[in-house]
Design a protein around this motif. Sequence first.
Motif, PDB file in Angstrom:
ATOM      1  N   PRO A 167      -4.959  -2.809 -50.763  1.00  0.00           N
ATOM      2  CA  PRO A 167      -4.575  -1.723 -49.849  1.00  0.00           C
ATOM      3  C   PRO A 167      -5.653  -0.681 -49.580  1.00  0.00           C
ATOM      4  N   ILE A 168      -6.366  -0.209 -50.587  1.00  0.00           N
ATOM      5  CA  ILE A 168      -7.280   0.913 -50.382  1.00  0.00           C
ATOM      6  C   ILE A 168      -8.727   0.442 -50.304  1.00  0.00           C
ATOM      7  N   LEU A 169      -9.217  -0.177 -51.374  1.00  0.00           N
ATOM      8  CA  LEU A 169     -10.592  -0.647 -51.375  1.00  0.00           C
ATOM      9  C   LEU A 169     -10.829  -1.666 -50.269  1.00  0.00           C
ATOM     10  N   GLY A 170      -9.842  -2.507 -50.029  1.00  0.00           N
ATOM     11  CA  GLY A 170      -9.964  -3.514 -48.983  1.00  0.00           C
ATOM     12  C   GLY A 170     -10.130  -2.909 -47.607  1.00  0.00           C
ATOM     13  N   GLN A 171      -9.357  -1.856 -47.334  1.00  0.00           N
ATOM     14  CA  GLN A 171      -9.465  -1.182 -46.042  1.00  0.00           C
ATOM     15  C   GLN A 171     -10.839  -0.541 -45.872  1.00  0.00           C
ATOM     16  N   ILE A 172     -11.364   0.021 -46.968  1.00  0.00           N
ATOM     17  CA  ILE A 172     -12.691   0.650 -46.904  1.00  0.00           C
ATOM     18  C   ILE A 172     -13.763  -0.397 -46.625  1.00  0.00           C
ATOM     19  N   LEU A 173     -13.735  -1.497 -47.378  1.00  0.00           N
ATOM     20  CA  LEU A 173     -14.737  -2.551 -47.184  1.00  0.00           C
ATOM     21  C   LEU A 173     -14.658  -3.143 -45.785  1.00  0.00           C
ATOM     22  N   TYR A 174     -13.438  -3.342 -45.303  1.00  0.00           N
ATOM     23  CA  TYR A 174     -13.274  -3.923 -43.974  1.00  0.00           C
ATOM     24  C   TYR A 174     -13.839  -2.992 -42.905  1.00  0.00           C
ATOM     25  N   LYS A 175     -13.571  -1.708 -43.029  1.00  0.00           N
ATOM     26  CA  LYS A 175     -14.088  -0.764 -42.043  1.00  0.00           C
ATOM     27  C   LYS A 175     -15.613  -0.719 -42.073  1.00  0.00           C
ATOM     28  N   LEU A 176     -16.208  -0.804 -43.262  1.00  0.00           N
ATOM     29  CA  LEU A 176     -17.664  -0.812 -43.368  1.00  0.00           C
ATOM     30  C   LEU A 176     -18.265  -2.043 -42.703  1.00  0.00           C
ATOM     31  N   ASN A 177     -17.538  -3.165 -42.760  1.00  0.00           N
ATOM     32  CA  ASN A 177     -18.039  -4.412 -42.198  1.00  0.00           C
ATOM     33  C   ASN A 177     -17.663  -4.599 -40.733  1.00  0.00           C
ATOM     34  N   THR A 178     -16.996  -3.603 -40.172  1.00  0.00           N
ATOM     35  CA  THR A 178     -16.645  -3.693 -38.747  1.00  0.00           C
ATOM     36  C   THR A 178     -17.107  -2.467 -37.969  1.00  0.00           C
ATOM     37  N   VAL A 179     -17.942  -1.632 -38.556  1.00  0.00           N
ATOM     38  CA  VAL A 179     -18.479  -0.504 -37.787  1.00  0.00           C
ATOM     39  C   VAL A 179     -19.324  -1.068 -36.649  1.00  0.00           C
ATOM     40  N   PRO A 180     -19.390  -0.382 -35.522  1.00  0.00           N
ATOM     41  CA  PRO A 180     -20.117  -0.914 -34.367  1.00  0.00           C
ATOM     42  C   PRO A 180     -21.553  -1.337 -34.671  1.00  0.00           C
ATOM     43  N   SER A 181     -22.257  -0.584 -35.503  1.00  0.00           N
ATOM     44  CA  SER A 181     -23.648  -0.946 -35.807  1.00  0.00           C
ATOM     45  C   SER A 181     -23.739  -2.289 -36.522  1.00  0.00           C
ATOM     46  N   PHE A 182     -22.787  -2.561 -37.424  1.00  0.00           N
ATOM     47  CA  PHE A 182     -22.802  -3.841 -38.134  1.00  0.00           C
ATOM     48  C   PHE A 182     -22.392  -4.978 -37.205  1.00  0.00           C
ATOM     49  N   LEU A 183     -21.403  -4.741 -36.357  1.00  0.00           N
ATOM     50  CA  LEU A 183     -21.015  -5.769 -35.391  1.00  0.00           C
ATOM     51  C   LEU A 183     -22.192  -6.126 -34.492  1.00  0.00           C
ATOM     52  N   SER A 184     -22.912  -5.114 -34.039  1.00  0.00           N
ATOM     53  CA  SER A 184     -24.079  -5.354 -33.183  1.00  0.00           C
ATOM     54  C   SER A 184     -25.134  -6.170 -33.930  1.00  0.00           C
ATOM     55  N   PHE A 185     -25.349  -5.850 -35.187  1.00  0.00           N
ATOM     56  CA  PHE A 185     -26.316  -6.588 -36.000  1.00  0.00           C
ATOM     57  C   PHE A 185     -25.931  -8.060 -36.119  1.00  0.00           C
ATOM     58  N   MET A 186     -24.656  -8.327 -36.388  1.00  0.00           N
ATOM     59  CA  MET A 186     -24.213  -9.711 -36.550  1.00  0.00           C
ATOM     60  C   MET A 186     -24.315 -10.478 -35.230  1.00  0.00           C
ATOM     61  N   TYR A 187     -23.976  -9.824 -34.115  1.00  0.00           N
ATOM     62  CA  TYR A 187     -24.117 -10.482 -32.813  1.00  0.00           C
ATOM     63  C   TYR A 187     -25.569 -10.863 -32.551  1.00  0.00           C
ATOM     64  N   ARG A 188     -26.485  -9.948 -32.845  1.00  0.00           N
ATOM     65  CA  ARG A 188     -27.904 -10.230 -32.614  1.00  0.00           C
ATOM     66  C   ARG A 188     -28.414 -11.310 -33.550  1.00  0.00           C
ATOM     67  N   ARG A 189     -27.850 -11.388 -34.712  1.00  0.00           N
ATOM     68  CA  ARG A 189     -28.374 -12.312 -35.724  1.00  0.00           C
ATOM     69  C   ARG A 189     -28.053 -13.768 -35.408  1.00  0.00           C
ATOM     70  N   HIS A 190     -26.803 -14.064 -35.019  1.00  0.00           N
ATOM     71  CA  HIS A 190     -26.467 -15.482 -34.831  1.00  0.00           C
ATOM     72  C   HIS A 190     -25.371 -15.768 -33.804  1.00  0.00           C
ATOM     73  N   VAL A 191     -24.962 -14.756 -33.019  1.00  0.00           N
ATOM     74  CA  VAL A 191     -23.887 -14.997 -32.063  1.00  0.00           C
ATOM     75  C   VAL A 191     -24.414 -15.026 -30.634  1.00  0.00           C
ATOM     76  N   TYR A 192     -25.134 -13.979 -30.244  1.00  0.00           N
ATOM     77  CA  TYR A 192     -25.714 -13.893 -28.900  1.00  0.00           C
ATOM     78  C   TYR A 192     -27.233 -14.043 -28.976  1.00  0.00           C
ATOM     79  N   VAL A 193     -27.814 -14.530 -27.891  1.00  0.00           N
ATOM     80  CA  VAL A 193     -29.267 -14.666 -27.795  1.00  0.00           C
ATOM     81  C   VAL A 193     -29.883 -13.465 -27.078  1.00  0.00           C
ATOM     82  N   ASP A 194     -29.222 -13.014 -26.010  1.00  0.00           N
ATOM     83  CA  ASP A 194     -29.741 -11.927 -25.194  1.00  0.00           C
ATOM     84  C   ASP A 194     -29.185 -10.599 -25.688  1.00  0.00           C
ATOM     85  N   ALA A 195     -30.019  -9.832 -26.400  1.00  0.00           N
ATOM     86  CA  ALA A 195     -29.563  -8.554 -26.956  1.00  0.00           C
ATOM     87  C   ALA A 195     -29.210  -7.552 -25.879  1.00  0.00           C
ATOM     88  N   ASN A 196     -29.718  -7.716 -24.667  1.00  0.00           N
ATOM     89  CA  ASN A 196     -29.406  -6.791 -23.581  1.00  0.00           C
ATOM     90  C   ASN A 196     -27.931  -6.841 -23.185  1.00  0.00           C
TER      91      ASN A 196
END
Length: 302
Positions: A167-196
């Motif tokens: 309930p608590i620690l899980g919500q914190i970890l999930y939010k840390l792994n879904t902040v926009p900066s991390f999502l952008s990093f993961m997209y650039r790493r192996h999801v999208y080719v064109d960062a633009n």
Amino acid sequence: MSTNLLSTPTNFGLGGEVKELSWNWKNQQLRIAYETLGSGSPLLLLPAFSTVSTREEMSGIAKLLAPYFQVVAVDWPGFGDSSRLPVSYDPNLYQNFLENFVTSVFNTPIAIVAAGHSAAYVLKLAKENPTAISRIVLVAPTWRGPLPTMGANRQLAGIFREIVRSPILGQILYKLNTVPSFLSFMYRRHVYVDANKLTPSFIEHKWQNTQQPGGRFAPAAFVTGSLDAVHNQTDFLALVRDLSVPLMVVIGESSPTKSRADMDALAALNGVQAAVVPGSLGMHEEYPQAVAEVILPFLVNS
């Protein structure tokens, strides 16, 4: 099971007719969102499993193929606009769901375009119920979740999954792994080719999807490998051998090394048609035109 118009508004769709299906799993009632476009023979589009998985990622392909088919795109249980209940998400749940969805919604054999991790589930369905499926296209097919791909053993991955579900620690970890900066990093790493293409509004839209109530449960299962329908490449390839349904594999030329090796091994099997197009693991969303152009001749060739 019955279908009716989805009662709540959706921000992650195709622009077609939105419906819902009520599906019971172990005495839990799950609402399944799906959407249709076009007319003609049925074509089911299955999005990839991911933290940001929704049927919307198939919208480009859906709109390009709708002039030729009745296109149906679905949100997997635990993702998108489908129910995100705190159930135990595992391969048994998704295999049963896919079988039930196909037999409930369609009354003729269907073609399927499946992205990413949905590949093994579709191949298993084709083995168990080959008359339900006329053709299969696998786009950037994978079988191994992110943590196992990075080398984490199943015991460690299972512990991490339970922490994220807490309930608590899980919500914190999930939010840390879904902040926009991390999502952008993961997209650039192996999801999208064109960062633009990864504009602030694009990432914000993806982030909004991750913040829906109950959003962490199914993604935690995927990331930790708990949704892996097979556990090695040998078993993955075995699903294709002796397959009676025509199969095409579409490979992103910039796919990560381990994933690319699995895709190439699949494409090398006898009877499998293959094409390489621009993109990586998210090429079905990033380059829908290129994907649609190579799969349309395969799909219409009856």
